[in-house]
Design a protein around this motif. Structure first.
Motif, short mmCIF file in Angstrom:
data_model
loop_
_atom_site.label_atom_id
_atom_site.label_comp_id
_atom_site.label_asym_id
_atom_site.label_seq_id
_atom_site.Cartn_x
_atom_site.Cartn_y
_atom_site.Cartn_z
N SER A 57 -50.53 13.44 -24.27
CA SER A 57 -49.44 13.33 -23.30
C SER A 57 -48.52 14.55 -23.40
CB SER A 57 -48.64 12.05 -23.57
OG SER A 57 -47.40 12.08 -22.91
N ALA A 58 -48.26 15.18 -22.26
CA ALA A 58 -47.37 16.34 -22.25
C ALA A 58 -45.97 15.96 -22.69
CB ALA A 58 -47.33 16.95 -20.85
N GLU A 59 -45.51 14.78 -22.29
CA GLU A 59 -44.17 14.35 -22.67
C GLU A 59 -44.05 14.17 -24.18
OE1 GLU A 59 -45.80 13.26 -20.12
OE2 GLU A 59 -44.49 13.76 -18.41
N GLN A 60 -45.10 13.61 -24.81
CA GLN A 60 -45.08 13.44 -26.26
C GLN A 60 -45.12 14.80 -26.97
OE1 GLN A 60 -44.80 10.83 -28.39
NE2 GLN A 60 -44.26 9.58 -26.59
N LEU A 88 -44.27 24.02 -22.28
CA LEU A 88 -44.79 22.71 -21.88
C LEU A 88 -43.95 22.09 -20.77
CD1 LEU A 88 -45.56 21.32 -25.46
CD2 LEU A 88 -47.27 21.74 -23.66
N THR A 89 -42.62 22.18 -20.90
CA THR A 89 -41.71 21.64 -19.89
C THR A 89 -41.92 22.33 -18.55
OG1 THR A 89 -40.08 21.20 -21.62
CG2 THR A 89 -39.30 21.14 -19.34
N LEU A 90 -42.13 23.65 -18.58
CA LEU A 90 -42.36 24.42 -17.37
C LEU A 90 -43.60 23.91 -16.63
CD1 LEU A 90 -41.24 26.83 -15.77
CD2 LEU A 90 -42.73 28.31 -17.12
N ASP A 91 -44.66 23.65 -17.39
CA ASP A 91 -45.89 23.13 -16.77
C ASP A 91 -45.66 21.75 -16.14
OD1 ASP A 91 -47.28 25.38 -17.56
OD2 ASP A 91 -48.04 24.48 -19.41
N VAL A 92 -44.91 20.90 -16.84
CA VAL A 92 -44.64 19.55 -16.33
C VAL A 92 -43.81 19.62 -15.05
CG1 VAL A 92 -43.40 17.39 -16.80
CG2 VAL A 92 -44.83 18.43 -18.57
N ILE A 93 -42.77 20.46 -15.04
CA ILE A 93 -41.91 20.59 -13.87
C ILE A 93 -42.70 21.05 -12.66
CG2 ILE A 93 -40.00 21.91 -12.87
CD1 ILE A 93 -38.75 21.96 -15.67
N ARG A 94 -43.53 22.06 -12.84
CA ARG A 94 -44.29 22.61 -11.71
C ARG A 94 -45.32 21.62 -11.20
NH1 ARG A 94 -44.72 28.73 -14.13
NH2 ARG A 94 -42.80 29.52 -13.15
N THR A 95 -45.86 20.79 -12.10
CA THR A 95 -46.81 19.78 -11.67
C THR A 95 -46.11 18.67 -10.89
OG1 THR A 95 -48.20 20.19 -13.60
CG2 THR A 95 -48.53 18.11 -12.45
N ARG A 96 -44.93 18.27 -11.37
CA ARG A 96 -44.20 17.16 -10.75
C ARG A 96 -43.47 17.57 -9.49
NH1 ARG A 96 -40.65 16.29 -14.53
NH2 ARG A 96 -38.90 17.17 -13.42
N SER A 100 -35.14 18.07 -8.14
CA SER A 100 -34.44 18.59 -9.32
C SER A 100 -35.12 19.82 -9.90
CB SER A 100 -34.36 17.49 -10.39
OG SER A 100 -35.66 17.12 -10.79
N LEU A 101 -36.16 20.33 -9.23
CA LEU A 101 -36.96 21.42 -9.77
C LEU A 101 -36.10 22.63 -10.14
CD1 LEU A 101 -39.75 22.66 -10.30
CD2 LEU A 101 -39.80 23.38 -7.92
N LYS A 102 -35.19 23.03 -9.27
CA LYS A 102 -34.44 24.26 -9.51
C LYS A 102 -33.55 24.15 -10.74
CE LYS A 102 -31.83 27.81 -7.08
NZ LYS A 102 -31.29 28.26 -5.77
N SER A 103 -32.82 23.05 -10.88
CA SER A 103 -31.92 22.90 -12.04
C SER A 103 -32.72 22.81 -13.34
CB SER A 103 -31.05 21.66 -11.86
OG SER A 103 -31.85 20.50 -11.79
N VAL A 108 -34.99 25.50 -18.41
CA VAL A 108 -36.14 26.02 -19.15
C VAL A 108 -36.02 27.53 -19.35
CG1 VAL A 108 -38.63 26.41 -19.03
CG2 VAL A 108 -37.69 24.18 -18.44
N ALA A 109 -35.54 28.23 -18.33
CA ALA A 109 -35.36 29.68 -18.46
C ALA A 109 -34.39 30.01 -19.59
CB ALA A 109 -34.85 30.27 -17.14
N ARG A 110 -33.33 29.23 -19.70
CA ARG A 110 -32.36 29.45 -20.79
C ARG A 110 -33.00 29.16 -22.15
NH1 ARG A 110 -29.00 27.00 -16.87
NH2 ARG A 110 -29.19 24.96 -17.89
N GLU A 111 -33.84 28.11 -22.22
CA GLU A 111 -34.50 27.79 -23.48
C GLU A 111 -35.50 28.88 -23.86
OE1 GLU A 111 -36.22 23.95 -22.98
OE2 GLU A 111 -34.31 22.88 -23.24
N LEU A 112 -36.22 29.40 -22.87
CA LEU A 112 -37.14 30.50 -23.16
C LEU A 112 -36.39 31.73 -23.68
CD1 LEU A 112 -39.49 30.17 -20.05
CD2 LEU A 112 -40.21 29.97 -22.43
N GLU A 113 -35.25 31.98 -23.09
CA GLU A 113 -34.44 33.12 -23.53
C GLU A 113 -33.96 32.90 -24.95
OE1 GLU A 113 -30.53 35.69 -22.03
OE2 GLU A 113 -31.26 33.99 -20.84
N SER A 114 -33.50 31.68 -25.26
CA SER A 114 -33.02 31.38 -26.61
C SER A 114 -34.15 31.48 -27.63
CB SER A 114 -32.43 29.96 -26.66
OG SER A 114 -31.31 29.87 -25.81
N ALA A 115 -35.38 31.16 -27.19
CA ALA A 115 -36.54 31.21 -28.08
C ALA A 115 -37.09 32.62 -28.23
CB ALA A 115 -37.63 30.28 -27.57
N GLY A 116 -36.49 33.58 -27.55
CA GLY A 116 -36.97 34.95 -27.64
C GLY A 116 -38.15 35.24 -26.75
N GLN A 117 -38.52 34.28 -25.87
CA GLN A 117 -39.62 34.48 -24.92
C GLN A 117 -39.05 35.18 -23.68
OE1 GLN A 117 -42.88 33.38 -25.50
NE2 GLN A 117 -42.25 32.77 -27.56
#
Length: 407
Positions: A57-60, A88-96, A100-103, A108-117
């Motif tokens: 499960s992607a959510e798990q 993983l969250t990015l994949d789930v959002i794009r699939t769903r 609320s997609l934009k927010s 996710v973009a902020r989390e990627l930036e914080s993670a150094g991605q």
């Protein structure tokens, strides 16, 4: 080191050995718990990431990555866990998808930036149209070529935004000053170059409110008048100024026109004819002060010259048409409202009810704006002779050409 400390150290070592054994045996849940008890949070986080890989499960998987990021003490491991969670969250959002997609993408973009991605974060910011954040991340990456390209694109986008904003403002300003033909032309030209929902909606709103005539309901001096505009007025079942829903009446049955100071009516070679005192009329006959007809031998129609005020002042050279029980004022030219003139103008396949101000006369006011010499009226327009003065003309309603069918 005291005996108690040595005992604790021995216990932690025992739990660490047991955790490694459970990990090798594939019991990742127990291993993670034991690593935490042995005060080895990074090992616990590492095992949690392994558990995430094993989940279907992607959510798990996202949940395990989140716990791993909060458990780890190592900054590198925290970033690794956060990065995997964001992917993983990015994949789930794009699939769903969804509203609320934009927010969620922004989060996710902020989390990627914080993670150094940073590269992936820049891609998501670009997808969101957040040029400022994208440029900030590209600058942090030191991606000079991409940064230059983005700055050029950002400049072009800013120019487009300014152009669209200017068009929106221009359309709104022209609508406020009742220059509706010009507003629609500006919108049409802009939409031919690029789609813009705001401009398209504004154009639709103007078209929906336009008094297109030739029939229009005007409130003048507090009294409502049903007006049929035009140099000549026709009555018929189809292609006519005034529609009559009777089968005995032809599509274009009767014409009313003015020659000099005289008004004439003319049957348009109809099948059932037009009767005057029981006899079928031929050619054009004068109205004089009034005339009573039967269209198709069935529908009563009275045409008379206005003699009383204010109708006589509004249409001094026109007539009053009463057909099938409905009364309309037909000025057979411009309707006279003080110094103002209301008329109907055909423009291509469109029709407009226009308000004209003769040269030298004070310009009327709509809202807070002084109007041009000729403007197009919309339903709801309230025209004043001066700012703050009483309403001298209100457009109560309007219709398409040939509207206003009377049974």
């Amino acid at each position: 080191m005291g005996l108690f400390d040595r005992f604790l150290r021995w216990g932690e070592g025992r739990r660490a050995k047991e955790a490694r054994a459970r990990e090798l045996a594939g019991d990742l849940a127990s291993a993670a718990t034991l690593y935490v008890e042995a005060e080895l949070p990074d090992d616990a986080a590492r095992v949690l990431l392994l558990r995430a890989d094993a989940e279907g499960s992607a959510e798990q998987r996202i949940a395990f990555c989140d716990v791993a990021a909060r458990t780890a003490k190592s900054e590198e491991l925290q970033k690794r866990a956060l990065g995997r969670k964001a992917h993983l969250t990015l994949d789930v959002i794009r699939t769903r998808g969804g509203s609320s997609l934009k927010s969620e993408l922004a989060r996710v973009a902020r989390e990627l930036e914080s993670a150094g991605q940073l590269e992936r974060a820049a891609e998501v910011y670009a997808e969101l149209g957040d040029a400022e954040s994208e440029i900030r991340v590209l600058t942090e990456m030191g991606a000079i070529e991409k940064l230059e390209e983005r700055l050029k694109a950002s400049h072009a986008e800013s120019r487009k935004v300014r152009e669209v904003t200017d068009v929106r403002r221009r359309v709104a300003d022209l609508d406020r000053t009742a220059e509706r033909r010009a507003a629609l032309e500006v919108a049409r030209a802009a939409l031919a170059e690029r789609d813009d929902d705001v401009v398209a909606d504004a154009a639709r709103a103007i078209r929906a409110r336009l008094a297109t005539g030739p029939q229009v309901d005007l409130e003048i001096g507090g009294k409502l008048h049903h007006v049929a505009l035009g140099e000549e007025v026709t009555i018929g079942r189809g292609e006519a100024t005034i529609l009559v829903g009777a089968r005995a009446v032809s599509r274009t049955h009767l014409r009313i026109r003015r020659e000099g100071s005289e008004v004439f009516v003319e049957d348009l070679d109809t099948r059932n004819g037009t009767m005057l005192a029981g006899a079928r009329i031929e050619g054009a006959i004068p109205v004089g002060q009034g005339i009573r007809l039967e269209l198709g031998g069935e529908v009563p129609c009275v045409i008379e010259r206005p003699t009383s005020s204010p109708e006589g002042e509004l249409a001094p050279e026109g007539v009053i048409v009463t057909v099938a029980g409905t009364r309309l004022l037909a000025p057979l030219g411009a309707l006279v409202v003080g110094a103002l003139r209301v008329d109907h103008v055909a423009h291509g396949e469109s029709g407009f009810v226009v308000l004209r101000t003769p040269s030298g006369a004070p310009r009327p006011i709509l809202g807070e704006f002084e109007l041009a010499a000729e403007v197009e009226l919309c339903q709801g327009d309230e025209i004043r002779a001066r700012r703050g003065g009483p309403v001298v003309l209100r457009v109560a309603g309007g219709g398409r050409e040939g509207s206003g069918s009377f049974a």
